[in-house]
Design an enzyme around this catalytic site. Structure first.
Site, short mmCIF file in Angstrom:
data_model
loop_
_atom_site.label_atom_id
_atom_site.label_comp_id
_atom_site.label_asym_id
_atom_site.label_seq_id
_atom_site.Cartn_x
_atom_site.Cartn_y
_atom_site.Cartn_z
N CYS A 1 42.17 26.37 33.60
CA CYS A 1 40.83 25.77 33.56
C CYS A 1 39.81 26.77 33.01
CB CYS A 1 40.41 25.35 34.96
SG CYS A 1 41.42 24.02 35.61
N ARG B 1 37.95 34.92 33.52
CA ARG B 1 39.30 35.04 34.07
C ARG B 1 40.10 36.21 33.48
NH1 ARG B 1 41.71 29.17 35.42
NH2 ARG B 1 42.42 30.31 37.24
N LYS C 1 50.26 23.36 44.85
CA LYS C 1 50.41 23.74 43.43
C LYS C 1 50.42 25.25 43.26
CE LYS C 1 46.62 23.72 40.46
NZ LYS C 1 46.43 24.93 39.68
N ASN C 2 49.42 25.91 43.86
CA ASN C 2 49.25 27.33 43.56
C ASN C 2 50.26 28.21 44.29
OD1 ASN C 2 47.31 26.68 41.72
ND2 ASN C 2 45.58 27.06 43.09
N ARG D 1 47.33 17.87 35.76
CA ARG D 1 47.90 19.21 35.97
C ARG D 1 48.06 19.53 37.45
NH1 ARG D 1 44.31 23.33 34.08
NH2 ARG D 1 45.79 24.49 35.31
N ASP E 1 37.89 25.89 44.61
CA ASP E 1 38.51 24.69 44.04
C ASP E 1 37.93 23.40 44.62
OD1 ASP E 1 40.07 26.39 42.60
OD2 ASP E 1 41.86 26.14 43.82
N1 EPU Z 1 39.50 38.54 38.50
C1 EPU Z 1 39.23 39.71 37.82
N2 EPU Z 1 40.30 40.42 37.37
C2 EPU Z 1 41.58 40.00 37.53
C3 EPU Z 1 41.83 38.83 38.24
C4 EPU Z 1 40.76 38.11 38.72
O1 EPU Z 1 38.09 40.09 37.65
O2 EPU Z 1 42.49 40.72 37.07
C5 EPU Z 1 38.36 37.77 39.05
C6 EPU Z 1 38.27 36.36 38.46
O3 EPU Z 1 37.56 36.35 37.24
C7 EPU Z 1 37.56 35.62 39.57
C8 EPU Z 1 38.11 36.28 40.83
O4 EPU Z 1 38.61 37.55 40.43
O5 EPU Z 1 36.19 35.86 39.50
C9 EPU Z 1 39.20 35.52 41.54
O6 EPU Z 1 40.23 35.18 40.63
P1 EPU Z 1 41.75 34.96 41.08
O7 EPU Z 1 42.59 35.97 40.40
O8 EPU Z 1 41.80 34.89 42.56
O9 EPU Z 1 42.04 33.53 40.50
P2 EPU Z 1 43.33 33.07 39.71
O10 EPU Z 1 44.54 33.68 40.30
O11 EPU Z 1 43.10 33.17 38.25
C10 EPU Z 1 43.78 31.09 41.32
C11 EPU Z 1 44.07 29.63 41.18
C12 EPU Z 1 42.81 28.88 40.82
C13 EPU Z 1 41.76 29.14 41.87
C14 EPU Z 1 41.54 30.63 42.02
C15 EPU Z 1 40.55 31.03 43.11
C16 EPU Z 1 46.37 29.63 40.42
C17 EPU Z 1 47.33 29.37 39.33
N3 EPU Z 1 45.08 29.45 40.14
O12 EPU Z 1 43.31 31.52 40.05
O13 EPU Z 1 43.17 27.51 40.82
O14 EPU Z 1 40.55 28.53 41.50
O15 EPU Z 1 42.78 31.29 42.31
O16 EPU Z 1 40.89 30.48 44.29
O17 EPU Z 1 46.75 29.99 41.53
C18 EPU Z 1 42.77 25.25 40.51
O18 EPU Z 1 43.78 25.05 41.21
O19 EPU Z 1 41.96 24.35 40.17
C19 EPU Z 1 42.50 26.60 40.08
C20 EPU Z 1 41.65 26.89 39.10
#
Ligand code: EPU
Length: 432
Positions: free
Chosen positions: A117, A122, A22-23, A397, A305
């Site tokens: 989620c 985030r 998915k991601n 999703r 996850d």
């Molecule tokens: N963060 C910041 N600033 C940013 C971006 C992230 O502080 O600009 C923090 C977040 O708050 C968090 C950490 O950095 O504490 C990691 O966040 P990351 O950006 O890696 O997560 P994401 O890209 O929002 C993706 C997946 C999530 C998965 C996370 C962590 C997608 C669409 N989503 O989220 O997937 O949990 O990485 O592995 O790729 C899921 O599939 O259930 C899901 C939630």
């Protein structure tokens, strides 16, 4: 309202296969807009986030054809609107990648703030920091993010936190920028590498994905390619945990065992047998797993996850297990539901203290987010009696045919409710 009904207690036995990640898919589909000819993408998971994303892409002018067997053709040539502000954008997190892709393609972009989620604040400050370092002006007002640049120029960007989203978004924005971009403290997840490999298959010059330093030398143009998305690490891990939770014996095919190392290691520590083969893993559960301590971390650490499914499994472990959520501030909304089933879990800030109980009992539950939902499914499979789970849109999703796959392994699980299930299946047969 649709519900899952699970009569717990059956061992899962047999063979299943996982779909595309998915991601990775949610990064690769918008990335295809950067090519000057169509891309064919294989192993696309048929899940609601992907369906929503294809609708968003079509709404801005992308031509998408469903070719059967999980393949899509994405044609982002011609006029593509730089604005993607519909409510669909707010339904998922992965829509954030429209920012990097449209900024690189059109020089400007406007998107609604993404959803996804509710597992913590985030923020997107690291995405913005990256775009600004490449020369874009970024503003946010009334829930709309705008970014614009006459030209994007490569730069060195140090990420203050390891962010998958920011790493992928900066790669998308930088791939056609002038000069070289270096992302320091980049995320190393398999899906980050998959997006980089896809960009390279289109003619980009991205080196170092999978390490903490990624170098992107901008190229003039990218062209269409055929690409196959990697297997979903989290879906594979979900089935591994489900097999362990039901004291089952399940072979999970079409996986990359290397991507599952942290999950394999923790399951073995719990007394579960895991046999790795070339592109499959076999998991044989033990009746009550041993207690463990676990901290979620960026890859190659244990993925956040899978923290929620693991909490369900450990709720009937022997002794006291401690889980520390190292990525998101609050990813424990499943715990209240597990308590309704008799689990003994205390949560303090990012730490869950799980005192294993002998058994869970079935209850009426609500999925609060994607992985919370699947954790409840696993708990339902383990529990004595019947479990009902509502709010299945969260689970849909990210999981394709979850209940069909579990039923084929021997689970007593069915979806009941309004006729949407049937419609969805017809739609699916006609589509991917
Ligand atoms: N963060 C910041 N600033 C940013 C971006 C992230 O502080 O600009 C923090 C977040 O708050 C968090 C950490 O950095 O504490 C990691 O966040 P990351 O950006 O890696 O997560 P994401 O890209 O929002 C993706 C997946 C999530 C998965 C996370 C962590 C997608 C669409 N989503 O989220 O997937 O949990 O990485 O592995 O790729 C899921 O599939 O259930 C899901 C939630």
């Amino acid at each position: 309202m649709e519900k899952l009904l699970i009569n717990g207690g059956n061992r899962l036995v047999g063979t299943t296969r996982v779909g595309g990640a998915k991601n990775a898919a949610v990064g690769i589909l918008p990335a295809a807009l950067l090519a000057d000819s169509p891309c064919i993408i294989n192993n696309v998971p048929y899940i609601d986030d992907v369906i929503t994303l294809t609708k968003i892409l079509e709404s801005i002018g992308t031509k998408i054809s469903f070719m059967g067997s999980g393949s899509l053709s994405v044609n982002g040539t011609g006029h593509i609107d730089y604005r993607a502000v519909s409510d669909m954008v707010k339904r998922m997190r992965g829509s954030i990648y429209l920012l990097g892709a449209l900024l690189a393609r059109n020089g400007k972009v406007e998107t609604a703030y993404p959803g996804g989620c509710e597992i913590g604040a985030r923020p997107i400050d690291q995405h913005i920091k990256g775009f600004e370092a490449l020369g874009a002006k970024v503003t946010i007002s009334h829930g709309v993010i705008r970014a614009e640049a006459d030209r994007l120029v490569g730069n060195e960007i140090y990420l203050d936190v390891v962010s998958i989203g920011a790493t992928i978004n900066i790669m998308l924005a930088a791939v056609k920028a002038e000069g070289t971009t270096v992302i320091v403290n980049a995320a190393k997840e398999p899906h980050v590498v998959d997006v980089a490999n896809f960009l390279n298959a289109m003619g980009a010059n991205v080196k170092g994905a999978g390490t903490d330093t990624i170098r992107i030398k901008g190229v003039e143009s990218l062209s269409g390619c055929e690409y196959t998305i990697i297997p979903d690490q989290i879906e594979a891990g979900t089935f591994m945990i489900a097999a362990a939770a039901t004291c089952g014996d399940v072979t999970i095919k079409d996986v990359i065992p290397k991507h599952l190392e942290s999950i394999t290691a923790k399951l073995i520590e719990m007394g579960v047998e895991v046999i790795e083969m070339e592109d499959s893993v076999r998991v044989r559960g033990t009746c009550r797993p041993k207690k463990i301590n676990l901290k979620t971390l960026p890859y190659p650490g244990f993925p956040t996850d899978l923290q929620q499914p693991m909490t369900a499994l450990l709720s009937t472990g022997e002794g006291m297990s401690i889980i520390t959520e190292g990525i998101f501030e609050f990813r424990y909304r499943h715990v209240d539901e597990l308590r309704r089933m008799g689990a003994n879990i205390k949560v303090e800030d990012r730490v869950a203290i799980i005192q294993g109980v002998e058994k869970l009992t079935g209850a009426s539950l609500k999925a609060t987010d994607l992985r919370a939902g699947v954790a409840l499914v696993i708990a339902g499979l383990m529990a004595e009696g019947q479990t009902e789970i509502e709010d299945l849109h969260h689970i849909d999703r990210g999981y394709e045919n979850l209940e069909e796959k579990l039923a084929a392994l021997g689970a007593d699980i069915k979806r009941v409710g309004k006729g949407e299930t049937i419609l969805k299946k017809v739609d699916k047969d006609a589509a991917i």
